[in-house]
Design an enzyme around this catalytic site. Structure first.
Site, PDB file in Angstrom:
ATOM      1  N   SER A 101     -10.412  -1.233   4.244  1.00 18.65           N
ATOM      2  CA  SER A 101     -10.515  -1.569   4.856  1.00 18.65           C
ATOM      3  C   SER A 101     -10.154   0.221   5.849  1.00 18.65           C
ATOM      4  O   SER A 101      -8.649   0.340   5.068  1.00 18.65           O
ATOM      5  CB  SER A 101      -9.121  -1.928   4.981  1.00 18.65           C
ATOM      6  OG  SER A 101      -9.501  -4.032   4.926  1.00 18.65           O
ATOM      7  N   ARG A 159       0.727  -1.162  -0.011  1.00 17.76           N
ATOM      8  CA  ARG A 159       0.137  -0.205  -0.034  1.00 17.76           C
ATOM      9  C   ARG A 159       0.569   1.554  -0.159  1.00 17.76           C
ATOM     10  O   ARG A 159       0.781   2.701   0.927  1.00 17.76           O
ATOM     11  CB  ARG A 159      -0.967  -0.016   1.104  1.00 17.76           C
ATOM     12  CG  ARG A 159      -1.448  -1.026   1.361  1.00 17.76           C
ATOM     13  CD  ARG A 159      -2.317  -1.095   0.198  1.00 17.76           C
ATOM     14  NE  ARG A 159      -3.977  -2.672   0.300  1.00 17.76           N
ATOM     15  CZ  ARG A 159      -3.071  -4.127  -0.240  1.00 17.76           C
ATOM     16  NH1 ARG A 159      -2.334  -3.581  -1.272  1.00 17.76           N
ATOM     17  NH2 ARG A 159      -4.346  -4.619  -0.109  1.00 17.76           N
ATOM     18  N   GLU A 173      -4.865   3.404   6.335  1.00 15.84           N
ATOM     19  CA  GLU A 173      -4.560   2.949   4.990  1.00 15.84           C
ATOM     20  C   GLU A 173      -5.542   4.383   4.909  1.00 15.84           C
ATOM     21  O   GLU A 173      -4.223   4.317   3.678  1.00 15.84           O
ATOM     22  CB  GLU A 173      -4.645   1.699   4.980  1.00 15.84           C
ATOM     23  CG  GLU A 173      -4.846   1.342   2.865  1.00 15.84           C
ATOM     24  CD  GLU A 173      -5.765  -0.168   2.512  1.00 15.84           C
ATOM     25  OE1 GLU A 173      -5.413  -0.572   3.795  1.00 15.84           O
ATOM     26  OE2 GLU A 173      -6.136   0.287   1.500  1.00 15.84           O
TER      27      GLU A 173
END
Ligand SMILES: Cc1cc2nc3c(=O)[nH]c(=O)nc-3n(C[C@H](O)[C@H](O)[C@H](O)COP(=O)(O)OP(=O)(O)OC[C@H]3O[C@@H](n4cnc5c(N)ncnc54)[C@H](O)[C@@H]3O)c2cc1C
Length: 310
Positions: free
Chosen positions: A228, A178, A298
């Site tokens: 998420s 990520r 995130e």
């Protein structure tokens, strides 16, 4: 304020219909929450985007590039700069010998559908990720058996002052879990070339259906979210850690840890960014107490705690 100068210059060159002053970011993000941006511009082509980036750089105004807004939260105090939204104007999807070339604004869902139509395999994992090609290439989005870094051949990039366009290979993008090196350079992705291989249409469709039904079963689709909320800590899963800390269903205001998937923070109706961030903090503290692991968001969080006059 310099944002006023930028607004005036953009309205002369790009037109007021592509501009919003004091834009409600809740209307532009999948969380349906958050503050306002002083200015939001949606350029209609690369020439307009280059002009916007040039003016922003000249006036030294803070800027934020956004794609489809599915991994962003703007604090309730708002963003005192220009949000540059890469919208549908940069969303062409072109099939060539080696795979697919997609404009940064093209949605992954549409690119995956095109790949299926042409019998190209490799992008099935991305069919259910609600982001744009640019956002996914920037975040190195991934799911199930895939990750953008593995299907990207080249990324076309605009320097953040609009001065130059160049391209980087996947290896040169500095990809990790990520992350990409654009998080430091803050340049703008214009398009993405994907390397896909010939496959059987039935197999591709089957794989996409399987991933999508697993998503429907395991992820909350009934409430707004940004996917998420936390990154997966090495050797662990954020959702499992949150669940083990007894936090499934816990809420602050109208923000709630999803009952279905504890890794998701959902907006149960009218949540503020303050609710969401207070819940994030609570989850981080409790999970740390319970497991010694500090979860990292995130979701990209921008903007100010306190309000401002645009
Ligand atoms: C229901 C749901 C499910 C999700 N499932 C997944 C999943 O399975 N896997 C996964 O990885 N993610 C998932 N996400 C998160 C999100 O969809 C991805 O991170 C996606 O790649 C973000 O794309 P976006 O266009 O919405 O980017 P945005 O949210 O608009 O932006 C995200 C970041 O990318 C940057 N960015 C966007 N476009 C550009 C550009 N053209 N140039 C430079 N920088 C840019 C922004 O500055 C920002 O920092 C999910 C989200 C939701 C709401």
């Amino acid at each position: 304020m310099n944002t006023d100068i930028v607004y005036r210059a953009l309205s002369e060159q790009i037109g007021e219909d592509r501009l919003e002053k004091n834009a409600r970011m809740a209307e532009h993000t999948s969380f349906l929450a958050g503050g306002r941006a002083a200015v939001l511009v949606t350029p209609g082509n690369v020439r307009q985007l280059r002009y916007a980036m040039k003016i922003i750089a000249e006036e030294k105004v803070p800027f934020f590039i956004m794609g489809n807004g599915t991994n962003i939260l703007v604090r309730d105090g708002g963003y005192r700069g220009v949000v540059v939204k890469i919208g549908s104007a940069l969303s062409d999807i072109i099939i060539n010998d080696r795979g697919i070339e997609a404009g940064a604004g093209a949605l992954l869902k549409h690119i995956a559908e095109k790949a299926l139509e042409k019998g190209l395999t490799g992008l099935e994992f991305a069919a259910g990720i609600p982001g744009s090609a640019g956002g996914a290439a920037y975040m190195n989005a991934g799911a199930y058996d895939g990750e953008m870094s593995r299907v990207i051949e080249r990324v076309e990039i605009l320097k953040s002052d609009g001065s130059e366009i160049y391209s980087l290979s996947s290896d040169e993008m500095g990809y990790g879990y990520r992350t990409s090196k654009l998080m430091a350079t803050r340049e703008v992705i214009l398009s993405v070339a994907l390397k896909l291989t010939a496959g059987k249409r039935d197999d591709i469709a089957l794989k996409m259906d399987d991933f999508n039904s697993r998503r429907k079963q395991k992820q909350p689709q009934d409430y707004p979210s940004a996917g998420s909320f936390f990154k997966r800590p090495p050797g662990n899963y954020a959702g499992t850690l949150i669940e083990k800390a007894g936090l499934r269903g816990i809420s602050v205001g109208s923000a709630m840890v999803s009952m279905l998937h504890a890794g998701f923070i959902v907006n149960t109706g009218g949540a503020t960014a303050t609710d969401i961030l207070a819940l994030m903090k609570l989850v981080q503290e409790r999970v740390f107490e319970h497991s010694g692991i500090m979860l990292e968001p995130e979701v990209r969080i921008i903007g100010e705690q306190d309000g401002f006059e645009a």
